[in-house]
Design an enzyme around this catalytic site. Sequence first.
Site, PDB file in Angstrom:
ATOM      1  N   ARG A  22      69.425 129.347 -35.371  1.00  0.00           N
ATOM      2  CA  ARG A  22      68.234 128.358 -35.906  1.00  0.00           C
ATOM      3  C   ARG A  22      67.110 128.810 -36.070  1.00  0.00           C
ATOM      4  O   ARG A  22      66.683 128.277 -37.391  1.00  0.00           O
ATOM      5  CB  ARG A  22      68.546 127.006 -34.645  1.00  0.00           C
ATOM      6  CG  ARG A  22      69.189 126.403 -34.623  1.00  0.00           C
ATOM      7  CD  ARG A  22      69.291 125.861 -32.892  1.00  0.00           C
ATOM      8  NE  ARG A  22      69.123 126.514 -31.610  1.00  0.00           N
ATOM      9  CZ  ARG A  22      68.783 126.281 -30.456  1.00  0.00           C
ATOM     10  NH1 ARG A  22      67.946 125.572 -30.029  1.00  0.00           N
ATOM     11  NH2 ARG A  22      68.576 127.158 -29.699  1.00  0.00           N
ATOM     12  N   ASN A  40      70.455 122.022 -32.470  1.00  0.00           N
ATOM     13  CA  ASN A  40      72.205 122.975 -31.777  1.00  0.00           C
ATOM     14  C   ASN A  40      72.596 121.535 -31.659  1.00  0.00           C
ATOM     15  O   ASN A  40      72.696 119.953 -30.809  1.00  0.00           O
ATOM     16  CB  ASN A  40      72.650 123.492 -30.630  1.00  0.00           C
ATOM     17  CG  ASN A  40      72.545 125.023 -30.934  1.00  0.00           C
ATOM     18  OD1 ASN A  40      72.857 125.474 -32.155  1.00  0.00           O
ATOM     19  ND2 ASN A  40      72.042 125.636 -30.431  1.00  0.00           N
TER      20      ASN A  40
END
Length: 823
Positions: A22, A40
């Site tokens: 990320r 996520n």
Amino acid sequence: MLSLKQRLHVTIRGAVQGVGFRPFIYRLATELGLVGWVNNSAQGVFVDVEGTQAQLQNFLLRIEQQKPPQSIVQSLESKFLAPVGYQQFEIRTSTGGEKSATILPDLATCSDCLREIFNKSDRRYGYPFTNCTNCGPRFSMIEALPYDRANTTMKQFQMCARCQSEYENPLDRRFHAQPNACPECGPQLELWDRDGRVLALRDRALLQAAASIRQGQIVAIKGLGGFHLVVDARNEAAVRRLRDRKQREAKPLALMYPSLESIQVSCQVSELEASLLRSPQAPIVLLQRKLEVDSAMVAQRTAFGIAPSVAPGNPYLGVMLPYTPLHHLLMAELGFPIVATSGNLTDEPICIDEKEALQRLSSIAEVFLVHNRPIARPIDDSVVRVMMGREMVLRRARGYAPLPIQVTGIGEAGEQRSRGAEEQRELGKLGEKKQLSAVFTQCSASVNCQLSTVNQQLTPDSLLAVGAQLKNTIALSVNEQVFVSQHIGDLATVPAVNAFEKAIADFQQLYQVKPAAIACDLHPDYSSTQFAQNSGLPVIPVQHHYAHVLSCMAENDLIETDNKPVLGIAWDGTGYGLDGTIWGGEFLLATETSFERVAHLRTFRLPGGEKAIKEPRRVAIGLLYGIFGEELFEMQHLAPVQAFSDRELGILQTMLQRNLNTPVTSSMGRLFDAIASILGLRQQTQFEGQAAMELEFAIAGFDPDERYSFEILATSSPAIVDLLPMVREILADIRCGLPLGKISAKLHNTLVEIVVAVAKSVGEENIVLTGGCFQNKYLTERAIKRLQAENFRPYWHQRVPPNDGGIALGQIVAATFRLSNRK
């Protein structure tokens, strides 16, 4: 201009959580001037981003090119949508849903964290639980998906302000590093005595543990996936005491060295082996010793500085480097190699809890170096060796599990059920034409009835496989992926069976999957088979050696949609055959839907049944009885005959005359045992495969091209490989005084030529080498080279063990195609 903007939605699946994916996406998007979000989910990483078409195409290209080094992208799906007018790029909160994201294995300490723990000016100096998004615990601490701190065993540790700041900063390498901690807020060490009394805390605990090791004591150390039992590897008395207390007579013990340079003093290390030692997986690597000759005993060879009892009579050492900050700090303090073996008694699971360790290991260890970070599940060290210039995993655990195996054909099998009825009928006709033999014909009528009544409801999207009895692993299929568990071990004790059942529950809970059916071995007495039969689920028995072949096929992407067969050569110690005998020297013409046993070793009897597995002398008596009959018991010059008393020989003779407890086998593993006994190398074994290993080791210094005679009796089906001519010639070589090493080399060469001869007679190009016997480096490498020289295409194992640790994967493949009606 806004009208030129496009919106791109990207779904990334694979090992993409806990590796800094990320923050990587955040940095890439902001650098390219894109807006949107990333988060996520239980399925992977979702990205929703807006920009020009050129920006978005560049974004996709750079994801593939620059993704974090520890990530594994198994699929990247993208689609263009109407823009919604995002104003900035942000990292959003994780979402739930169906659990299919890949959990990353535990990873060795990265170079950045290593620099910090040895930098006196760093706030993590000397801290044994340092980690970041590139390294540290993963599988050993995760309790649920998605991978967030609240779903790990670190949830009890509240981050301090500085750790929280790192955790929340997308530009920091500890951004969303779920195990993030420091000396102020994280786990801590303690040193306990056998009664659980605290002897020292924090740094002092580590220093006193090191002092205990120097003094020759046994120290139990709680690491990443469980406890190690540790002693000074140079101290023969300490190593012997550890063996006695652990009840491990002769099986080699693993070593940990402080550095690669120190390993190179004791062992030969190739470039690939060095790379494996220093890899994020940091497995135990089998390395050939550098040998010195003892002037008093020319035949005795030992590695420099290592106690002989570490690996008696073995030219290889199982070696690893420190892979956690705790190990790095300990080894830097000691500066010499240690034995670091699993914290358990033989045949029991590894300890993961300090209170449990006090109960189970107090009879072994003098002191306990523990910490207060809970371990979610036991994970042993992985073991690998280099075979034909490639990595071969022999025990798949830390660093490798639970990364999934992608099996291409499984997805296609699932898709078949959605096709039209007419197409299904056509595929069925094709399947009938290419059917070789029914693999499940030995299943009971009740099981077949059970399957037929529920077959329409079952899908291969959720299947459980429970593996074999030895070197057990379990496997779970989730959509197109097969998640193979960490090494569980031999199911020989109640604690081991409990650990096996816990692993099954753990996988189902982790992925929130309820399997539609359960695949198991055909052997009715395996603990794993009995679990399956008592599960209440439809049971799909899979023949042991067929599962071996399918495992290797799946790993090598040989699961084909057109049912193209391979010749699978499955050689191991024991497997329940379709005819009720013990198989183990098998040649199977196999596809993903069926197999035919086209050849096998000539059978012989095992006087004493299970008892013969640990007594090569019994196996030899059974083999030789097939040649000499009653005359055998008068041949006192033979080593296996000499290994029994007259009374014992009388009992064996009666057993063989009357066929009392003398099961029939075609096992290659048992053949190795018999030859080792005949050569006088080994009459009784202390661990599985010991006799075969000693036969392989005896070859050292010999590499002749000679071989012995054999016959392939093709008048019957399956064909029989008759090795009695070979055995007679071995006996003649013994009488002539030929060196044992040369006899062993000729034996191995003969087995290789049998592989080539059967391959030629069958005529299939693709040859699969599988089963525990193909852990033998000399046998496997020579077989591969000979097959290649004869224009065959051999395949062997790499990331999935050739031994029974790979059985569960093969069971999943067999069960999937059974349930998809491709039969």
